[in-house]
Motif scaffolding. Structure first.
Motif, PDB file in Angstrom:
ATOM      1  N   ARG A 173       0.835  -1.208   0.000  1.00  0.00           N
ATOM      2  CA  ARG A 173       0.000   0.000   0.000  1.00  0.00           C
ATOM      3  C   ARG A 173       0.869   1.257   0.000  1.00  0.00           C
ATOM      4  O   ARG A 173       0.561   2.238  -0.701  1.00  0.00           O
ATOM      5  CB  ARG A 173      -0.934  -0.022   1.204  1.00  0.00           C
ATOM      6  CG  ARG A 173      -2.028   1.043   1.137  1.00  0.00           C
ATOM      7  CD  ARG A 173      -3.018   0.906   2.274  1.00  0.00           C
ATOM      8  NE  ARG A 173      -4.136   1.814   2.094  1.00  0.00           N
ATOM      9  CZ  ARG A 173      -4.137   3.077   2.475  1.00  0.00           C
ATOM     10  NH1 ARG A 173      -3.059   3.582   3.082  1.00  0.00           N
ATOM     11  NH2 ARG A 173      -5.188   3.856   2.264  1.00  0.00           N
TER      12      ARG A 173
ATOM     13  N   ASP B 233      -7.633   0.402  -3.560  1.00  0.00           N
ATOM     14  CA  ASP B 233      -8.824  -0.106  -2.866  1.00  0.00           C
ATOM     15  C   ASP B 233      -8.643  -1.580  -2.485  1.00  0.00           C
ATOM     16  O   ASP B 233      -9.046  -2.008  -1.400  1.00  0.00           O
ATOM     17  CB  ASP B 233     -10.063   0.028  -3.765  1.00  0.00           C
ATOM     18  CG  ASP B 233     -10.494   1.472  -3.949  1.00  0.00           C
ATOM     19  OD1 ASP B 233     -10.149   2.296  -3.085  1.00  0.00           O
ATOM     20  OD2 ASP B 233     -11.158   1.763  -4.966  1.00  0.00           O
TER      21      ASP B 233
ATOM     22  N   ASP C 154      -6.382  -1.753   0.439  1.00  0.00           N
ATOM     23  CA  ASP C 154      -7.104  -1.292   1.631  1.00  0.00           C
ATOM     24  C   ASP C 154      -7.796  -2.467   2.301  1.00  0.00           C
ATOM     25  O   ASP C 154      -7.771  -2.619   3.533  1.00  0.00           O
ATOM     26  CB  ASP C 154      -8.157  -0.255   1.248  1.00  0.00           C
ATOM     27  CG  ASP C 154      -7.585   1.134   1.017  1.00  0.00           C
ATOM     28  OD1 ASP C 154      -6.344   1.280   1.097  1.00  0.00           O
ATOM     29  OD2 ASP C 154      -8.368   2.057   0.753  1.00  0.00           O
ATOM     30  N   GLY C 155      -8.420  -3.326   1.477  1.00  0.00           N
ATOM     31  CA  GLY C 155      -9.116  -4.482   2.029  1.00  0.00           C
ATOM     32  C   GLY C 155      -8.177  -5.449   2.704  1.00  0.00           C
ATOM     33  O   GLY C 155      -8.460  -5.945   3.812  1.00  0.00           O
TER      34      GLY C 155
ATOM     35  N   ALA D 135      -6.917  -3.825   5.985  1.00  0.00           N
ATOM     36  CA  ALA D 135      -7.951  -3.783   7.020  1.00  0.00           C
ATOM     37  C   ALA D 135      -8.253  -5.162   7.581  1.00  0.00           C
ATOM     38  O   ALA D 135      -8.502  -5.312   8.793  1.00  0.00           O
ATOM     39  CB  ALA D 135      -9.224  -3.146   6.455  1.00  0.00           C
ATOM     40  N   SER D 136      -8.218  -6.183   6.724  1.00  0.00           N
ATOM     41  CA  SER D 136      -8.502  -7.540   7.192  1.00  0.00           C
ATOM     42  C   SER D 136      -7.446  -8.015   8.191  1.00  0.00           C
ATOM     43  O   SER D 136      -7.767  -8.443   9.312  1.00  0.00           O
ATOM     44  CB  SER D 136      -8.573  -8.488   6.001  1.00  0.00           C
ATOM     45  OG  SER D 136      -8.809  -9.815   6.432  1.00  0.00           O
TER      46      SER D 136
ATOM     47  N   HIS E 173     -12.596  -3.698  11.662  1.00  0.00           N
ATOM     48  CA  HIS E 173     -12.334  -3.696  10.222  1.00  0.00           C
ATOM     49  C   HIS E 173     -13.033  -2.515   9.545  1.00  0.00           C
ATOM     50  O   HIS E 173     -12.435  -1.762   8.771  1.00  0.00           O
ATOM     51  CB  HIS E 173     -12.817  -5.018   9.622  1.00  0.00           C
ATOM     52  CG  HIS E 173     -12.725  -5.084   8.128  1.00  0.00           C
ATOM     53  ND1 HIS E 173     -13.717  -4.577   7.304  1.00  0.00           N
ATOM     54  CD2 HIS E 173     -11.778  -5.606   7.303  1.00  0.00           C
ATOM     55  CE1 HIS E 173     -13.376  -4.760   6.040  1.00  0.00           C
ATOM     56  NE2 HIS E 173     -12.211  -5.390   6.013  1.00  0.00           N
ATOM     57  N   ASP E 174     -14.326  -2.328   9.863  1.00  0.00           N
ATOM     58  CA  ASP E 174     -15.088  -1.253   9.234  1.00  0.00           C
ATOM     59  C   ASP E 174     -14.546   0.116   9.629  1.00  0.00           C
ATOM     60  O   ASP E 174     -14.482   1.036   8.797  1.00  0.00           O
ATOM     61  CB  ASP E 174     -16.572  -1.364   9.617  1.00  0.00           C
ATOM     62  CG  ASP E 174     -17.240  -2.610   9.035  1.00  0.00           C
ATOM     63  OD1 ASP E 174     -16.639  -3.232   8.135  1.00  0.00           O
ATOM     64  OD2 ASP E 174     -18.332  -2.966   9.509  1.00  0.00           O
TER      65      ASP E 174
ATOM     66  N   ILE F 155     -11.315   0.718   7.645  1.00  0.00           N
ATOM     67  CA  ILE F 155     -11.617   1.060   6.254  1.00  0.00           C
ATOM     68  C   ILE F 155     -12.084   2.512   6.162  1.00  0.00           C
ATOM     69  O   ILE F 155     -11.663   3.271   5.268  1.00  0.00           O
ATOM     70  CB  ILE F 155     -12.694   0.114   5.681  1.00  0.00           C
ATOM     71  CG1 ILE F 155     -12.090  -1.260   5.374  1.00  0.00           C
ATOM     72  CG2 ILE F 155     -13.334   0.714   4.442  1.00  0.00           C
ATOM     73  CD1 ILE F 155     -11.193  -1.283   4.150  1.00  0.00           C
TER      74      ILE F 155
ATOM     75  N   ASN G 104     -10.248   5.557   4.081  1.00  0.00           N
ATOM     76  CA  ASN G 104     -10.936   6.352   3.072  1.00  0.00           C
ATOM     77  C   ASN G 104     -10.894   7.834   3.403  1.00  0.00           C
ATOM     78  O   ASN G 104     -10.656   8.675   2.522  1.00  0.00           O
ATOM     79  CB  ASN G 104     -12.397   5.889   2.944  1.00  0.00           C
ATOM     80  CG  ASN G 104     -12.522   4.525   2.300  1.00  0.00           C
ATOM     81  OD1 ASN G 104     -11.666   4.119   1.512  1.00  0.00           O
ATOM     82  ND2 ASN G 104     -13.588   3.799   2.630  1.00  0.00           N
TER      83      ASN G 104
ATOM     84  N   ARG H 160      -7.291   9.387   2.774  1.00  0.00           N
ATOM     85  CA  ARG H 160      -6.575   9.046   1.540  1.00  0.00           C
ATOM     86  C   ARG H 160      -5.846  10.243   0.938  1.00  0.00           C
ATOM     87  O   ARG H 160      -4.703  10.113   0.481  1.00  0.00           O
ATOM     88  CB  ARG H 160      -7.529   8.438   0.528  1.00  0.00           C
ATOM     89  CG  ARG H 160      -6.856   8.097  -0.792  1.00  0.00           C
ATOM     90  CD  ARG H 160      -7.726   7.232  -1.666  1.00  0.00           C
ATOM     91  NE  ARG H 160      -7.852   5.877  -1.148  1.00  0.00           N
ATOM     92  CZ  ARG H 160      -8.496   4.895  -1.797  1.00  0.00           C
ATOM     93  NH1 ARG H 160      -9.070   5.145  -2.962  1.00  0.00           N
ATOM     94  NH2 ARG H 160      -8.561   3.677  -1.278  1.00  0.00           N
TER      95      ARG H 160
END
Length: 383
Positions: free
Chosen positions: A161, A186, A189-190, A193-194, A251-252, A255, A259, A262
């Motif tokens: 990233r 993006d 990002d997933g 975050a995971s 996680h949420d 994220i 965002n 960024r």
């Protein structure tokens, strides 16, 4: 858990070293600079795949040698394992368990667990946040070895990233602020975050488990129960007031923070939120509310807090039926009589404790056991 034999080949100052070890206390005595710490550093490295003294592997290999090997016979309950780690600076290290190669070196973690306390641990209180994050993560892996893979996944996602953010920043400047396709970012990002949510949730649970043990240890050592830990995420996160951590909520929230930040991250070319930016605050309360130990603790209080954190880690592993080898590297000379006595009580109760000291008189008389005199590259058993 204990070691019965330790073998070193081209590790630090040792061309070759063979040590027979017994349960209980083992003291390594010798002048400073003769290699006492090298021995216990090797044991700690075998357990964690990291050194408490250096960040790189090259200094661990004897000058003139291409690689170093640490080998130990480890016993835990009714199991015996021959554990081996080959250190290859600039190349991948290799690990073997019972002489069988493992696919990844981290697959050899968990067979040996240690808690090491050394003068360098004063950095837990006075050092950068990275030191405290490392303390938590090494303890996480000691409790549950699979977290080594979680850490590796997070670090890989972070590296990818950050590379994309730097590229995006360069492209945006070259195009004078024109929009840049963020589809690949993006995706990472997933991934970030995971892995990050898994790691952060585990850290939060660990701090909750450690806190009463740190407070108890500090109260015993310093005479008052005023020390506590406070985990501070680098982004807005509600932990639910003591209820179990909801990993999906973490996680949420991560994220959302990625965002929201960024634009700033592209400008700076780095990831600004996530577990790699979190802080573990060490707090003292002198009766007027908790304050950061880093700013307010005296030298003695800092030593007490660092020692309390390590003793809490030891007691946590012990309570979970993971009796670690306790390593005390040249610390008794740094402590006053009261702190020496408290540490000696814990050490005397350990299944196995390895102690280094420049002079034998620094080790409390209550810690009787086997002794080795360490010379330059040699070890002579005294009793």
């Amino acid at each position: 858990m204990r070691l019965s034999h330790l073998s070193l080949v081209d590790f630090r100052s040792y061309a070759g070293l063979e040590l027979e070890l017994e349960p209980g206390v083992c003291v390594l005595v010798g002048p400073n600079g003769h290699g006492k710490t090298n021995v216990v550093e090797a044991v700690g490295y075998l357990a964690t795949h990291g050194s408490h003294r250096v960040a790189q592997d090259q200094p661990l290999v004897r000058i003139g040698a291409q690689r170093a090997v640490i080998r130990a016979a480890v016993h835990h309950e009714d199991r015996s394992v021959l554990l081996e780690l080959e250190i290859n600076p600039g190349r991948a290290n290799r690990a073997r368990v019972n002489r069988n190669a493992v696919g990844k070196t981290r697959d050899a973690l968990g067979y040996l667990r240690t808690v090491l306390f050394a003068p360098e641990d004063l950095a837990l209180v006075k050092g950068d946040p990275a030191v405290r994050r490392q303390f938590l993560d090494e303890l996480l892996v000691a409790r549950t070895p699979r977290f080594a893979a979680v850490r590796a996944d997070y670090e890989r996602a972070l590296k990818q990233r950050n590379a994309l953010l730097r590229s995006a920043a360069q492209l945006r400047r070259a195009n004078r602020g024109a929009a840049v396709d963020m589809t690949t970012l993006d995706l990472w990002d997933g991934h970030l975050a995971s892995a990050g949510a898994h790691l952060l949730a585990a850290r939060l649970e660990l701090v909750e488990s450690l806190n009463p043990l740190v407070g108890k240890a500090y109260g015993t050592i310093a005479g008052r129960d005023t020390a506590l830990l406070d985990y501070k995420p680098s982004f807005e996160l509600s932990t639910g007031g003591g209820s179990p951590v909801d990993e999906s909520a973490v996680h949420d929230a991560l994220i959302a923070a990625l965002n929201a930040g960024r634009k700033d991250e592209i400008e700076r070319g780095m990831t600004l939120v996530g577990p790699h930016r979190d802080e573990l605050a060490l707090l003292l309360d002198h009766g007027h509310g908790p304050v950061p130990a880093k700013a307010y603790a005296s030298h003695g209080e800092s030593w007490s807090f660092a020692l309390s954190a390590k003793l809490a880690a030891f007691e946590l592993l012990r309570a979970e039926a993971i009796e670690p080898v306790l390593i005390l590297d040249d610390v008794f000379a740094e402590l006053d009589n009261s702190r020496r006595g408290q540490l000696a009580q814990v050490a005397a109760s350990a299944e196995q404790v390895l102690i280094t000291a420049a002079v034998e008189e620094d080790v409390p008389a209550s810690l009787s056991g086997m002794r080795y005199r360490i010379g330059k590259g040699t070890a002579e058993r005294l009793r």
